[in-house]
Design a protein around this motif. Structure first.
Motif, short mmCIF file in Angstrom:
data_model
loop_
_atom_site.label_atom_id
_atom_site.label_comp_id
_atom_site.label_asym_id
_atom_site.label_seq_id
_atom_site.Cartn_x
_atom_site.Cartn_y
_atom_site.Cartn_z
N MET A 1 0.85 -1.20 0.00
CA MET A 1 0.00 0.00 0.00
C MET A 1 0.88 1.24 0.00
SD MET A 1 -2.90 1.14 2.77
CE MET A 1 -3.86 -0.34 2.46
N LYS A 2 0.77 2.05 -1.06
CA LYS A 2 1.59 3.25 -1.17
C LYS A 2 0.94 4.39 -0.39
CE LYS A 2 3.70 2.10 -5.61
NZ LYS A 2 3.93 2.54 -7.01
N THR A 3 1.73 5.01 0.48
CA THR A 3 1.21 6.05 1.37
C THR A 3 2.03 7.32 1.23
OG1 THR A 3 0.52 4.35 2.96
CG2 THR A 3 0.67 6.62 3.76
N ASN A 56 0.16 8.51 -7.36
CA ASN A 56 0.18 7.04 -7.22
C ASN A 56 -0.06 6.55 -5.80
OD1 ASN A 56 0.88 6.79 -10.02
ND2 ASN A 56 3.01 7.27 -9.47
N ASP A 58 -2.08 5.27 -2.65
CA ASP A 58 -3.37 4.68 -2.29
C ASP A 58 -4.00 5.49 -1.16
OD1 ASP A 58 -3.17 2.26 -3.98
OD2 ASP A 58 -1.46 1.83 -2.67
N ILE A 59 -3.13 6.02 -0.30
CA ILE A 59 -3.57 6.82 0.85
C ILE A 59 -2.65 8.03 0.96
CG2 ILE A 59 -3.71 6.89 3.38
CD1 ILE A 59 -4.48 3.95 3.32
N ALA A 87 -8.52 6.87 -4.35
CA ALA A 87 -7.58 6.99 -3.24
C ALA A 87 -8.29 7.58 -2.02
CB ALA A 87 -6.40 7.88 -3.63
N THR A 144 -10.09 0.58 4.22
CA THR A 144 -8.86 0.72 3.44
C THR A 144 -7.74 1.32 4.28
OG1 THR A 144 -10.11 1.01 1.39
CG2 THR A 144 -7.83 1.82 1.40
#
Length: 292
Positions: A1-3, A56, A58-59, A87, A144
């Motif tokens: 998960m990209k943060t 890009n 996600d959060i 997102a 999520t």
């Protein structure tokens, strides 16, 4: 998960560090570069612009000082437009009810999800990943976001489907903390007026009838007159009490005690205490009693 994480003050840097330590893929941005560099050394990816932190992701998490800065950094800059559809944006700062509503409508119109998730705890609590997180927003967005929230907190409290509900809880809690500090200041001044040592008085109240984190933590600072460096600046405390009063007016809730606290905080600001920890609100009472 990209943060993505933007806003690396005392709280934000500690919170982002817990995510990095937990193994999340974190891209960080801040208006000043020093905390970005420190987190990059721990394994975060540094972003040159806030848009890069959002791309890009996600959060995207924000921990910025107030409505004005958050609007400038994320809305007016176009950073939120850089988020991919679907997102989740998590605002963990203490902001106004009106701004929380504005963000919710803005993000929904772009196919994005919004969670308000202000926190209870100071920087040392954040560094330990032990914050209490006050979350509100749609359940699917919360689901999520839950892994990153749980990495930063000991408990996530869900207060409803409307983000503003979490902001209302946070403002109510901060008004209560201001009340505790203000009352400790008055009581210390009263005890000192009769020759009682402030440290002994604080020890009494914080280990018996008021044995709780607020009275113990802020009580120690008051007993030791230790107001710098600030864990939470008094100027920000004034901002939060003002926002609590504004929130109350929206739903016809009178708050006379909070109004008195606002004026006491203004008194402190007039005496150049804005950058001190807001425990120094206690100085207002002792100063008015001629004890400083």
């Amino acid at each position: 998960m990209k943060t993505g994480f933007c806003g690396l003050g005392n709280m934000g840097e500690a919170m982002a560090a817990t995510l990095v330590a937990a193994g999340f893929d974190v891209t960080v941005w801040n208006r000043s570069p020093e905390p970005v560099q420190a987190l990059a050394e721990k394994g975060a990816t540094s972003a040159d612009t806030v848009q890069q932190a959002a791309e890009n992701a996600d959060i995207l998490i924000a921990m910025l000082p107030d409505d004005t800065v958050t609007r400038q950094v994320l809305v007016e800059s176009g950073a939120l437009d850089a988020l991919p559809e679907g997102a989740v944006f998590i605002n963990m700062a203490t902001v106004s009810i009106a701004f929380s509503r504005e963000l919710d409508e803005f993000l929904a119109g772009k196919g994005l999800h919004y969670l308000a998730a202000p926190v209870l705890g100071r920087p040392d609590v954040a560094a330990a990943g032990a914050l209490n997180i006050l979350a509100a927003g749609r359940q699917d967005a919360l689901d999520t976001a839950m892994p990153v929230l749980e990495a930063m907190g000991s408990k996530v409290w869900h207060f409803g489907d409307e983000p503003q509900q979490a902001n209302a809880v946070k403002l109510a809690v901060n008004a209560m903390i201001a009340g505790a500090i203000g009352m400790m200041g008055e009581s210390v001044a009263l005890a000192q007026g009769y020759g009682i040592d402030r440290g002994q008085f604080i020890e009494l109240i914080s280990t018996t009838l008021f044995a709780s984190p607020v009275y113990q933590g802020y009580g120690r600072a008051i007993a030791e007159e230790r107001y710098e460096p600030a864990g939470f600046k008094l100027s920000l405390g004034l901002k939060d009490v003002r926002l609590a009063l504004e929130a109350g007016e929206r739903v016809n809730v009178p708050q006379p005690i909070s109004a008195i606290l606002r004026d006491a905080l203004i008194d402190a600001l007039a005496h150049h205490q804005g950058d001190q920890d807001w425990a120094s609100l206690a100085r207002v009472a002792t100063r008015r009693a001629g004890q400083e």
